[in-house]
Design a protein around this motif. Structure first.
Motif, short mmCIF file in Angstrom:
data_model
loop_
_atom_site.label_atom_id
_atom_site.label_comp_id
_atom_site.label_asym_id
_atom_site.label_seq_id
_atom_site.Cartn_x
_atom_site.Cartn_y
_atom_site.Cartn_z
N ILE A 183 -0.88 1.62 -3.99
CA ILE A 183 -0.70 0.23 -4.43
C ILE A 183 -0.91 -0.67 -3.22
O ILE A 183 -0.35 -0.41 -2.15
CB ILE A 183 0.70 0.01 -5.01
N GLU A 184 -1.70 -1.72 -3.40
CA GLU A 184 -1.99 -2.63 -2.29
C GLU A 184 -1.28 -3.96 -2.46
O GLU A 184 -1.17 -4.48 -3.57
CB GLU A 184 -3.50 -2.89 -2.19
N CYS A 185 -0.86 -4.50 -1.35
CA CYS A 185 -0.20 -5.80 -1.35
C CYS A 185 -0.85 -6.64 -0.25
O CYS A 185 -0.84 -6.25 0.92
CB CYS A 185 1.29 -5.63 -1.07
N ARG A 186 -1.42 -7.76 -0.65
CA ARG A 186 -2.14 -8.61 0.31
C ARG A 186 -1.56 -10.02 0.34
O ARG A 186 -1.29 -10.61 -0.71
CB ARG A 186 -3.61 -8.71 -0.05
N THR A 240 -2.28 -8.81 6.90
CA THR A 240 -2.43 -9.29 5.54
C THR A 240 -2.40 -8.17 4.50
O THR A 240 -2.55 -8.43 3.31
CB THR A 240 -3.75 -10.06 5.36
N LEU A 241 -2.19 -6.95 4.92
CA LEU A 241 -2.25 -5.85 3.96
C LEU A 241 -1.18 -4.79 4.23
O LEU A 241 -1.05 -4.29 5.34
CB LEU A 241 -3.63 -5.18 3.99
N SER A 242 -0.45 -4.48 3.19
CA SER A 242 0.48 -3.35 3.22
C SER A 242 0.19 -2.50 1.99
O SER A 242 -0.10 -3.02 0.92
CB SER A 242 1.93 -3.82 3.19
N THR A 243 0.24 -1.18 2.17
CA THR A 243 0.01 -0.29 1.04
C THR A 243 1.19 0.65 0.85
O THR A 243 1.83 1.07 1.82
CB THR A 243 -1.27 0.54 1.23
N PHE A 282 8.41 -0.08 -12.20
CA PHE A 282 7.71 -1.31 -11.82
C PHE A 282 7.91 -1.48 -10.32
O PHE A 282 9.03 -1.58 -9.84
CB PHE A 282 8.31 -2.49 -12.61
N TYR A 283 6.79 -1.46 -9.58
CA TYR A 283 6.86 -1.61 -8.13
C TYR A 283 6.33 -3.00 -7.77
O TYR A 283 5.28 -3.42 -8.26
CB TYR A 283 6.02 -0.54 -7.44
N ILE A 284 7.04 -3.67 -6.90
CA ILE A 284 6.64 -5.04 -6.57
C ILE A 284 6.81 -5.28 -5.08
O ILE A 284 7.78 -4.82 -4.47
CB ILE A 284 7.45 -6.05 -7.42
N CYS A 285 5.84 -5.95 -4.50
CA CYS A 285 5.89 -6.24 -3.07
C CYS A 285 6.20 -7.72 -2.87
O CYS A 285 6.04 -8.54 -3.78
CB CYS A 285 4.59 -5.88 -2.37
N SER A 286 6.63 -8.05 -1.69
CA SER A 286 6.85 -9.45 -1.36
C SER A 286 6.67 -9.66 0.13
O SER A 286 6.69 -8.72 0.91
CB SER A 286 8.26 -9.91 -1.78
N PHE A 331 6.21 -13.11 -4.13
CA PHE A 331 6.03 -11.81 -4.74
C PHE A 331 4.61 -11.58 -5.24
O PHE A 331 3.94 -12.51 -5.70
CB PHE A 331 6.99 -11.65 -5.92
N GLY A 332 4.20 -10.32 -5.17
CA GLY A 332 3.00 -9.91 -5.87
C GLY A 332 3.32 -9.85 -7.35
O GLY A 332 4.47 -10.00 -7.77
N ASN A 333 2.30 -9.60 -8.16
CA ASN A 333 2.50 -9.55 -9.61
C ASN A 333 3.17 -8.27 -10.08
O ASN A 333 3.60 -8.16 -11.22
CB ASN A 333 1.16 -9.69 -10.33
N GLY A 334 3.27 -7.31 -9.17
CA GLY A 334 3.90 -6.05 -9.55
C GLY A 334 2.90 -5.04 -10.08
O GLY A 334 1.81 -5.39 -10.56
N THR A 335 3.28 -3.78 -10.02
CA THR A 335 2.46 -2.68 -10.52
C THR A 335 3.31 -1.82 -11.44
O THR A 335 4.35 -1.30 -11.02
CB THR A 335 1.93 -1.81 -9.37
N ARG A 336 2.85 -1.69 -12.67
CA ARG A 336 3.55 -0.82 -13.62
C ARG A 336 2.96 0.57 -13.51
O ARG A 336 1.83 0.79 -13.87
CB ARG A 336 3.36 -1.37 -15.04
#
Lengths: 115, 113
Positions: free
Chosen positions: A21-24, A75-78, A91-95, A106-111
């Motif tokens: 899962i990527e978070c930018r 700018t990127l965490s995975t 549900f995983y969510i980054c911020s 927050f990111g939109n989240g990953t189901r």
């Protein structure tokens, strides 16, 4: 401003496989990002704090070898869920934040669904 | 922020009524107190925040009050509308470092038309 993008928004995988899962942060540099897990009708539980250029700080009870976090740029965490099992479905969510006295974005989240 | 207690866990009101949600924290060094609203399946979004140099902040129908002596802060929603129905979370972080970031347990607010 302060937009965080998270991909994918949903993923279905088979038990035993790994999922990344990527978070930018799109318009700001985030030296620190946070990964949360949320079960239905429950609060967000902090899994780990991702630090750019160094190892992530994991919360108690979170397996480091199972939830691999990489923060290679500003700018990127995975988050990689390794050897996924059905109980990892969540549900995983980054911020990310611009500082201690600033809001979390927050990111939109990953189901994630593991079959 | 180490311990954050949020109450109530569920709140049901009639449209037009007021709703109040309270969070109690333990870290006296805390100096930033936001409230987030999360609709089903979506990301939490900041609705209002307050910093420790003020006691109250208002934004239209939403207000947050802070009592640093008692270590609690509250979210007030007036003239509630059905679209206010969501889960609300308070949040607390340590005063001088990220430390242990903590969300409250959440309050499921239901506004009945």
């Amino acid at each position: 401003g302060a937009v965080v993008s998270q991909h994918p928004s949903w993923v279905i995988c088979k038990s035993g496989t790994s999922v990344k899962i990527e978070c930018r942060s799109l318009d700001f540099q985030a030296t620190t990002m946070f990964w949360y897990r949320q079960f239905p009708k429950q609060s967000l539980m902090l899994m780990a704090t991702s630090n750019e250029g160094s190892k992530a700080t994991y919360e108690q009870g979170v397996e480091k070898d199972k939830f691999l976090i990489n923060h290679a740029s500003l700018t990127l965490s995975t988050l990689t869920v390794t050897s996924a099992h059905p109980e990892d479905s969540s549900f995983y969510i980054c911020s990310a934040s611009l500082g201690l006295r600033s809001p979390l974005h927050f990111g939109n989240g990953t189901r994630l669904t593991v079959t | 922020g180490e311990n954050v207690e949020q109450h109530p866990s569920t709140l049901s009101v009639q449209e037009g009524d007021s709703a109040v949600i309270k969070c109690t924290y333990s870290d006296s060094a805390s100096n930033y107190f936001p409230w987030y609203k999360q609709e089903l399946g979506k990301r939490p979004q900041l609705i209002i925040d307050i910093r420790s140099n003020v006691g109250e902040k208002k934004d239209q129908r939403i207000a947050v009050t802070l009592n640093k002596t008692a270590k609690h802060f509250s979210l007030h929603i007036t003239e509630t509308q059905p679209e206010d129905s969501a889960v609300y979370f308070c949040f607390n972080a340590g005063g001088t470092s990220y430390g242990k970031l903590t969300f409250g347990q959440g309050t499921i607010l239901t506004v009945h038309p």
